[in-house]
Design a protein around this motif. Structure first.
Motif, PDB file in Angstrom:
ATOM      1  N   VAL A   1     -34.562 -42.790  46.293  1.00 34.14           N
ATOM      2  CA  VAL A   1     -33.545 -41.761  46.069  1.00 34.14           C
ATOM      3  C   VAL A   1     -34.230 -40.460  45.692  1.00 34.14           C
ATOM      4  CG1 VAL A   1     -31.772 -43.409  45.393  1.00 34.14           C
ATOM      5  CG2 VAL A   1     -33.255 -42.434  43.649  1.00 34.14           C
ATOM      6  N   HIS A   2     -33.591 -39.362  46.103  1.00 33.42           N
ATOM      7  CA  HIS A   2     -34.035 -38.021  45.752  1.00 33.42           C
ATOM      8  C   HIS A   2     -32.847 -37.336  45.084  1.00 33.42           C
ATOM      9  CE1 HIS A   2     -36.611 -39.393  49.011  1.00 33.42           C
ATOM     10  NE2 HIS A   2     -37.523 -38.532  48.589  1.00 33.42           N
ATOM     11  N   ALA A   3     -32.979 -37.106  43.802  1.00 34.17           N
ATOM     12  CA  ALA A   3     -31.866 -36.557  43.007  1.00 34.17           C
ATOM     13  C   ALA A   3     -32.209 -35.164  42.527  1.00 34.17           C
ATOM     14  CB  ALA A   3     -31.558 -37.475  41.813  1.00 34.17           C
ATOM     15  N   ILE A   4     -31.177 -34.309  42.449  1.00 34.40           N
ATOM     16  CA  ILE A   4     -31.353 -32.938  41.973  1.00 34.40           C
ATOM     17  C   ILE A   4     -31.503 -32.948  40.459  1.00 34.40           C
ATOM     18  CG2 ILE A   4     -30.289 -30.666  41.793  1.00 34.40           C
ATOM     19  CD1 ILE A   4     -28.858 -31.224  44.401  1.00 34.40           C
ATOM     20  N   MET A   5     -32.546 -32.281  39.985  1.00 37.75           N
ATOM     21  CA  MET A   5     -32.765 -32.099  38.560  1.00 37.75           C
ATOM     22  C   MET A   5     -32.312 -30.692  38.177  1.00 37.75           C
ATOM     23  SD  MET A   5     -34.122 -34.986  37.641  1.00 37.75           S
ATOM     24  CE  MET A   5     -34.820 -34.598  36.041  1.00 37.75           C
TER      25      MET A   5
ATOM     26  N   ARG B   1     -38.051 -37.784  42.823  1.00 40.04           N
ATOM     27  CA  ARG B   1     -38.139 -38.880  43.789  1.00 40.04           C
ATOM     28  C   ARG B   1     -38.452 -40.164  43.044  1.00 40.04           C
ATOM     29  NH1 ARG B   1     -42.271 -41.349  46.873  1.00 40.04           N
ATOM     30  NH2 ARG B   1     -41.622 -41.982  48.971  1.00 40.04           N
ATOM     31  N   SER B   2     -37.680 -41.213  43.307  1.00 39.48           N
ATOM     32  CA  SER B   2     -37.899 -42.476  42.609  1.00 39.48           C
ATOM     33  C   SER B   2     -37.448 -43.639  43.483  1.00 39.48           C
ATOM     34  CB  SER B   2     -37.146 -42.506  41.275  1.00 39.48           C
ATOM     35  OG  SER B   2     -35.750 -42.350  41.489  1.00 39.48           O
ATOM     36  N   VAL B   3     -38.015 -44.798  43.182  1.00 35.77           N
ATOM     37  CA  VAL B   3     -37.655 -46.036  43.888  1.00 35.77           C
ATOM     38  C   VAL B   3     -36.743 -46.838  42.963  1.00 35.77           C
ATOM     39  CG1 VAL B   3     -38.510 -48.142  44.970  1.00 35.77           C
ATOM     40  CG2 VAL B   3     -39.841 -46.024  45.139  1.00 35.77           C
TER      41      VAL B   3
ATOM     42  N   GLU C   1     -34.820 -49.894  41.298  1.00 37.78           N
ATOM     43  CA  GLU C   1     -34.952 -51.326  41.065  1.00 37.78           C
ATOM     44  C   GLU C   1     -33.674 -52.024  41.550  1.00 37.78           C
ATOM     45  OE1 GLU C   1     -37.610 -52.796  40.086  1.00 37.78           O
ATOM     46  OE2 GLU C   1     -38.740 -50.956  39.670  1.00 37.78           O
ATOM     47  N   PRO C   2     -33.735 -53.320  41.819  1.00 38.76           N
ATOM     48  CA  PRO C   2     -32.540 -54.014  42.345  1.00 38.76           C
ATOM     49  C   PRO C   2     -31.312 -53.879  41.440  1.00 38.76           C
ATOM     50  CG  PRO C   2     -34.478 -55.386  42.612  1.00 38.76           C
ATOM     51  CD  PRO C   2     -34.915 -54.204  41.810  1.00 38.76           C
ATOM     52  N   HIS C   3     -31.499 -53.852  40.142  1.00 41.86           N
ATOM     53  CA  HIS C   3     -30.363 -53.778  39.221  1.00 41.86           C
ATOM     54  C   HIS C   3     -30.000 -52.350  38.861  1.00 41.86           C
ATOM     55  CE1 HIS C   3     -34.019 -53.588  36.759  1.00 41.86           C
ATOM     56  NE2 HIS C   3     -33.298 -52.854  35.921  1.00 41.86           N
ATOM     57  N   GLU C   4     -30.777 -51.384  39.311  1.00 48.77           N
ATOM     58  CA  GLU C   4     -30.591 -49.992  38.898  1.00 48.77           C
ATOM     59  C   GLU C   4     -29.561 -49.306  39.785  1.00 48.77           C
ATOM     60  OE1 GLU C   4     -33.390 -46.054  37.982  1.00 48.77           O
ATOM     61  OE2 GLU C   4     -34.224 -47.856  38.934  1.00 48.77           O
ATOM     62  N   PRO C   5     -28.575 -48.594  39.194  1.00 42.80           N
ATOM     63  CA  PRO C   5     -27.581 -47.885  40.012  1.00 42.80           C
ATOM     64  C   PRO C   5     -28.158 -46.596  40.592  1.00 42.80           C
ATOM     65  CG  PRO C   5     -27.174 -47.477  37.704  1.00 42.80           C
ATOM     66  CD  PRO C   5     -28.303 -48.460  37.750  1.00 42.80           C
ATOM     67  N   VAL C   6     -27.477 -46.078  41.595  1.00 44.25           N
ATOM     68  CA  VAL C   6     -27.882 -44.801  42.182  1.00 44.25           C
ATOM     69  C   VAL C   6     -27.568 -43.692  41.182  1.00 44.25           C
ATOM     70  CG1 VAL C   6     -27.576 -43.213  44.106  1.00 44.25           C
ATOM     71  CG2 VAL C   6     -27.423 -45.677  44.500  1.00 44.25           C
ATOM     72  N   PRO C   7     -28.557 -42.877  40.787  1.00 40.13           N
ATOM     73  CA  PRO C   7     -28.313 -41.846  39.776  1.00 40.13           C
ATOM     74  C   PRO C   7     -27.410 -40.729  40.296  1.00 40.13           C
ATOM     75  CG  PRO C   7     -30.513 -41.630  40.680  1.00 40.13           C
ATOM     76  CD  PRO C   7     -29.953 -42.891  41.243  1.00 40.13           C
ATOM     77  N   GLN C   8     -26.719 -40.095  39.374  1.00 38.07           N
ATOM     78  CA  GLN C   8     -25.882 -38.952  39.724  1.00 38.07           C
ATOM     79  C   GLN C   8     -26.772 -37.786  40.169  1.00 38.07           C
ATOM     80  OE1 GLN C   8     -22.543 -38.926  39.926  1.00 38.07           O
ATOM     81  NE2 GLN C   8     -22.633 -41.121  39.403  1.00 38.07           N
ATOM     82  N   GLY C   9     -26.247 -36.991  41.075  1.00 34.89           N
ATOM     83  CA  GLY C   9     -27.011 -35.870  41.602  1.00 34.89           C
ATOM     84  C   GLY C   9     -27.910 -36.234  42.766  1.00 34.89           C
TER      85      GLY C   9
ATOM     86  N   TRP D   1     -30.311 -37.395  48.606  1.00 29.11           N
ATOM     87  CA  TRP D   1     -30.852 -38.114  49.766  1.00 29.11           C
ATOM     88  C   TRP D   1     -31.183 -39.532  49.342  1.00 29.11           C
ATOM     89  CZ3 TRP D   1     -36.469 -37.398  51.899  1.00 29.11           C
ATOM     90  CH2 TRP D   1     -36.673 -38.273  52.988  1.00 29.11           C
ATOM     91  N   ILE D   2     -30.642 -40.505  50.086  1.00 28.75           N
ATOM     92  CA  ILE D   2     -30.908 -41.922  49.850  1.00 28.75           C
ATOM     93  C   ILE D   2     -31.599 -42.472  51.087  1.00 28.75           C
ATOM     94  CG2 ILE D   2     -29.908 -44.164  49.310  1.00 28.75           C
ATOM     95  CD1 ILE D   2     -27.473 -42.703  48.178  1.00 28.75           C
ATOM     96  N   ASP D   3     -32.835 -42.896  50.913  1.00 26.48           N
ATOM     97  CA  ASP D   3     -33.630 -43.441  52.014  1.00 26.48           C
ATOM     98  C   ASP D   3     -33.668 -44.959  51.866  1.00 26.48           C
ATOM     99  OD1 ASP D   3     -35.266 -43.689  54.193  1.00 26.48           O
ATOM    100  OD2 ASP D   3     -37.111 -43.198  53.089  1.00 26.48           O
TER     101      ASP D   3
END
Length: 333
Positions: free
Chosen positions: A4-8, A22-24, A26-34, A37-39
């Protein structure tokens, strides 16, 4: 895997431009707000469901039990654009083509792929390091496509350098001995096959990307950043057209080098066949003479001659030397 690429947001609004992290996940981690781009790389059914919940639109992947190939490569549905293109995975080697699906949702761009692709990694790093000027789905998609075009241009340039080296090697092969020359011709055929595969894959990728850009140019773009995206789309299309012409030229050069190499191989084979033909002609008259005097007829006056044997040897030598001298005079040898 989901990247995921989130706006800071900047610490003080209006003072510094927004940046992207930019971060990868984890299976239990939700998609962060902001997230802009989701690859998705070889997504699972759980990851597919997580992304669909975040963007609020259908994201079809192979993990979906009801997955089916879309009827069209580019289409729009309920305000969401679904695009598909072929990207080059490894431009530095013989590049493989991998299909990538773009889902342009109102709030984020979702990409789905099943193979490694250098363009995605490069653009992701660039997006994370540089302040974002076009942090919306269409701007991210065009930036990603431009990165792929630049990588294709680099691969084409490398193919051109390789073809120049092959041409120089082939047309200078006559300066080396025959055994080395045959090895050069063999290596050249192998190298030309690799370069043809590289250029073919690049052309396939560029054609699919051009269709994607044409769809974006024809389809209504959102008002936010529309002018910048349209300009970037037109620039990308111009770059693609020039690259396609370059790829066509290099494909013709591959064909020319292939024809030239095969022609040189035929010439080398003709020289060998000519040598065998000349040897056969040289030894044919002595063979005739030896055959005549090898007959078992009772009445052959020459058999009683004292110098018949030396004369027959002399005739055979003359019959062999005279054709050889004639061929040398004609410069056939």
């Amino acid at each position: 895997m989901i990247v995921v690429h989130a706006i800071m947001k900047p610490a003080i609004a209006g003072v510094a431009p927004a940046t992207v992290s930019r971060s990868v996940l984890e299976p239990h981690e939700p998609v962060p707000q902001g997230t802009i781009w989701i690859d998705m790389i070889e997504p699972t059914a759980e990851e597919d469901h997580k992304v669909q919940e975040f963007v609020g639109v259908l994201v079809s992947t192979r993990a979906d039990p009801d997955y089916a190939e879309p009827p069209e490569a580019q289409y729009a549905e309920n305000g969401v654009r679904y695009l598909q293109a072929s990207f080059i995975s490894e431009p530095d080697e013989t590049p493989d083509v991998t299909d990538v699906t773009f889902v342009l949702a109102p709030t984020a761009l979702v990409t789905v792929r099943y193979h490694a692709c250098e363009s995605f990694d490069l653009f992701g790093q660039k997006l994370a390091k540089a302040p974002g000027d076009a942090l919306f789905p269409d701007g991210i998609a065009i930036g990603l496509v431009n990165t792929a075009i630049n990588r294709s241009a680099r691969a084409l340039n490398k193919a051109g350098v390789s073809l120049d080296q092959i041409a120089s090697r082939v047309f200078r092969a006559k300066e080396v001995d025959a055994s080395r020359r045959n090895q050069i011709y063999s290596d050249t055929l192998w190298d030309l096959g690799s370069e043809d595969e590289r250029i073919s894959n690049l052309r396939e990728s560029m054609v699919s990307i051009e269709r994607l850009l044409l769809f974006l140019a024809a389809d209504g773009l959102p008002e936010k950043g529309s002018k910048a995206v349209r300009q970037a789309t037109k620039a990308a299309l111009r770059d693609l057209q020039s690259l396609e012409e370059d790829a066509s030229f290099k494909a013709q050069k591959v064909q020319f080098l292939l024809d030239a190499t095969l022609g040189l191989i035929n010439l080398a084979q003709n020289d060998i066949i000519k040598l065998f033909s000349v040897i056969a002609v040289i030894f044919m008259p002595p063979t005739v003479i030896a055959s005549i005097y090898g007959m078992n007829f009772k009445v052959m006056p020459e058999l009683e001659w004292r110098y018949g044997y030396p004369l027959a040897i002399f005739l055979m030598i003359c019959a062999a030397v005279l054709p050889y001298v004639f061929f040398r005079w004609k410069k056939w040898l």
